[in-house]
Scaffold this motif. Structure first.
Motif, PDB file in Angstrom:
ATOM      1  N   UNK A  45      -2.968   1.978 -13.701  1.00  0.00           N
ATOM      2  CA  UNK A  45      -2.795   0.802 -14.561  1.00  0.00           C
ATOM      3  C   UNK A  45      -4.145   0.205 -14.977  1.00  0.00           C
ATOM      4  N   UNK A  46      -5.229   0.769 -14.477  1.00  0.00           N
ATOM      5  CA  UNK A  46      -6.550   0.237 -14.787  1.00  0.00           C
ATOM      6  C   UNK A  46      -6.897  -0.982 -13.957  1.00  0.00           C
ATOM      7  N   UNK A  47      -6.237  -1.113 -12.820  1.00  0.00           N
ATOM      8  CA  UNK A  47      -6.435  -2.268 -11.954  1.00  0.00           C
ATOM      9  C   UNK A  47      -7.131  -1.841 -10.661  1.00  0.00           C
ATOM     10  N   UNK A  48      -7.477  -2.820  -9.848  1.00  0.00           N
ATOM     11  CA  UNK A  48      -8.067  -2.570  -8.533  1.00  0.00           C
ATOM     12  C   UNK A  48      -7.081  -3.022  -7.468  1.00  0.00           C
ATOM     13  N   UNK A  49      -7.182  -2.395  -6.304  1.00  0.00           N
ATOM     14  CA  UNK A  49      -6.333  -2.756  -5.178  1.00  0.00           C
ATOM     15  C   UNK A  49      -7.200  -3.368  -4.100  1.00  0.00           C
ATOM     16  N   UNK A  50      -6.787  -4.522  -3.604  1.00  0.00           N
ATOM     17  CA  UNK A  50      -7.509  -5.203  -2.539  1.00  0.00           C
ATOM     18  C   UNK A  50      -6.526  -5.532  -1.435  1.00  0.00           C
ATOM     19  N   UNK A  51      -6.862  -5.129  -0.214  1.00  0.00           N
ATOM     20  CA  UNK A  51      -6.013  -5.410   0.939  1.00  0.00           C
ATOM     21  C   UNK A  51      -6.854  -6.174   1.952  1.00  0.00           C
ATOM     22  N   UNK A  52      -6.340  -7.291   2.420  1.00  0.00           N
ATOM     23  CA  UNK A  52      -7.070  -8.123   3.378  1.00  0.00           C
ATOM     24  C   UNK A  52      -6.175  -8.507   4.544  1.00  0.00           C
ATOM     25  N   UNK A 112       7.527 -14.302  -0.257  1.00  0.00           N
ATOM     26  CA  UNK A 112       6.451 -13.342  -0.310  1.00  0.00           C
ATOM     27  C   UNK A 112       6.805 -12.222  -1.289  1.00  0.00           C
ATOM     28  N   UNK A 113       5.885 -11.884  -2.124  1.00  0.00           N
ATOM     29  CA  UNK A 113       6.102 -10.858  -3.131  1.00  0.00           C
ATOM     30  C   UNK A 113       5.852  -9.482  -2.518  1.00  0.00           C
ATOM     31  N   UNK A 114       6.809  -8.559  -2.711  1.00  0.00           N
ATOM     32  CA  UNK A 114       6.611  -7.218  -2.164  1.00  0.00           C
ATOM     33  C   UNK A 114       5.759  -6.371  -3.119  1.00  0.00           C
ATOM     34  N   UNK A 115       5.406  -5.189  -2.678  1.00  0.00           N
ATOM     35  CA  UNK A 115       4.510  -4.338  -3.468  1.00  0.00           C
ATOM     36  C   UNK A 115       5.104  -3.961  -4.819  1.00  0.00           C
ATOM     37  N   UNK A 116       6.385  -3.678  -4.848  1.00  0.00           N
ATOM     38  CA  UNK A 116       7.022  -3.297  -6.111  1.00  0.00           C
ATOM     39  C   UNK A 116       7.013  -4.458  -7.098  1.00  0.00           C
ATOM     40  N   UNK A 117       7.263  -5.662  -6.629  1.00  0.00           N
ATOM     41  CA  UNK A 117       7.228  -6.824  -7.520  1.00  0.00           C
ATOM     42  C   UNK A 117       5.824  -7.010  -8.089  1.00  0.00           C
ATOM     43  N   UNK A 118       4.813  -6.843  -7.256  1.00  0.00           N
ATOM     44  CA  UNK A 118       3.436  -6.960  -7.736  1.00  0.00           C
ATOM     45  C   UNK A 118       3.124  -5.859  -8.747  1.00  0.00           C
ATOM     46  N   UNK A 119       3.617  -4.653  -8.485  1.00  0.00           N
ATOM     47  CA  UNK A 119       3.405  -3.538  -9.404  1.00  0.00           C
ATOM     48  C   UNK A 119       4.068  -3.818 -10.750  1.00  0.00           C
ATOM     49  N   UNK A 120       5.280  -4.357 -10.728  1.00  0.00           N
ATOM     50  CA  UNK A 120       5.982  -4.681 -11.975  1.00  0.00           C
ATOM     51  C   UNK A 120       5.236  -5.748 -12.778  1.00  0.00           C
ATOM     52  N   UNK A 121       4.687  -6.727 -12.102  1.00  0.00           N
ATOM     53  CA  UNK A 121       3.907  -7.770 -12.785  1.00  0.00           C
ATOM     54  C   UNK A 121       2.684  -7.153 -13.442  1.00  0.00           C
ATOM     55  N   UNK A 122       1.994  -6.268 -12.714  1.00  0.00           N
ATOM     56  CA  UNK A 122       0.811  -5.597 -13.268  1.00  0.00           C
ATOM     57  C   UNK A 122       1.198  -4.722 -14.455  1.00  0.00           C
ATOM     58  N   UNK A 123       2.341  -4.047 -14.370  1.00  0.00           N
ATOM     59  CA  UNK A 123       2.799  -3.208 -15.483  1.00  0.00           C
ATOM     60  C   UNK A 123       3.034  -4.053 -16.734  1.00  0.00           C
ATOM     61  N   UNK A 124       3.652  -5.203 -16.564  1.00  0.00           N
ATOM     62  CA  UNK A 124       3.902  -6.096 -17.704  1.00  0.00           C
ATOM     63  C   UNK A 124       2.586  -6.578 -18.296  1.00  0.00           C
ATOM     64  N   UNK A 125       1.682  -7.023 -17.446  1.00  0.00           N
ATOM     65  CA  UNK A 125       0.405  -7.545 -17.927  1.00  0.00           C
ATOM     66  C   UNK A 125      -0.448  -6.469 -18.583  1.00  0.00           C
ATOM     67  N   UNK A 126      -0.280  -5.216 -18.147  1.00  0.00           N
ATOM     68  CA  UNK A 126      -1.047  -4.105 -18.723  1.00  0.00           C
ATOM     69  C   UNK A 126      -0.262  -3.405 -19.834  1.00  0.00           C
ATOM     70  N   UNK A 127       0.948  -3.887 -20.118  1.00  0.00           N
ATOM     71  CA  UNK A 127       1.794  -3.337 -21.172  1.00  0.00           C
ATOM     72  C   UNK A 127       2.052  -1.836 -20.960  1.00  0.00           C
TER      73      UNK A 127
END
Length: 70
Positions: free
Chosen positions: A54-61, A1-16
């Motif tokens: 980062x210009x992204x949206x957050x979705x929690x389910x 399972x990916x933690x929040x920081x890992x997801x944030x790092x992925x988004x940072x890379x994708x958003x440069x």
């Protein structure tokens, strides 16, 4: 399972966006952001601010065993 920081790092890379730039965008020091990321220790409101910066949206389910999302 990916933690929040890992997801944030992925988004940072994708958003440069670097960690330094993200810290600037969220009005905090790079050291403070780095410490929170290393501990994976964010309040939901802080995480939301970072994601939006980062210009992204957050979705929690919550997903029930039936697959229904709440």
């Amino acid at each position: 399972m990916t933690n929040l920081t890992e997801k944030l790092k992925i988004a940072m890379i994708k958003q440069n966006v670097t960690q330094t730039k993200l810290a600037e965008l969220t009005d905090q020091t790079q050291k403070n952001l780095s410490n929170k990321m290393s501990r994976d220790n964010f309040k939901l409101s802080e995480y939301e601010k970072l994601v939006f910066a980062l210009g992204c949206e957050l979705e929690i389910n919550i997903i029930l065993p039936t697959g229904e999302k709440i």
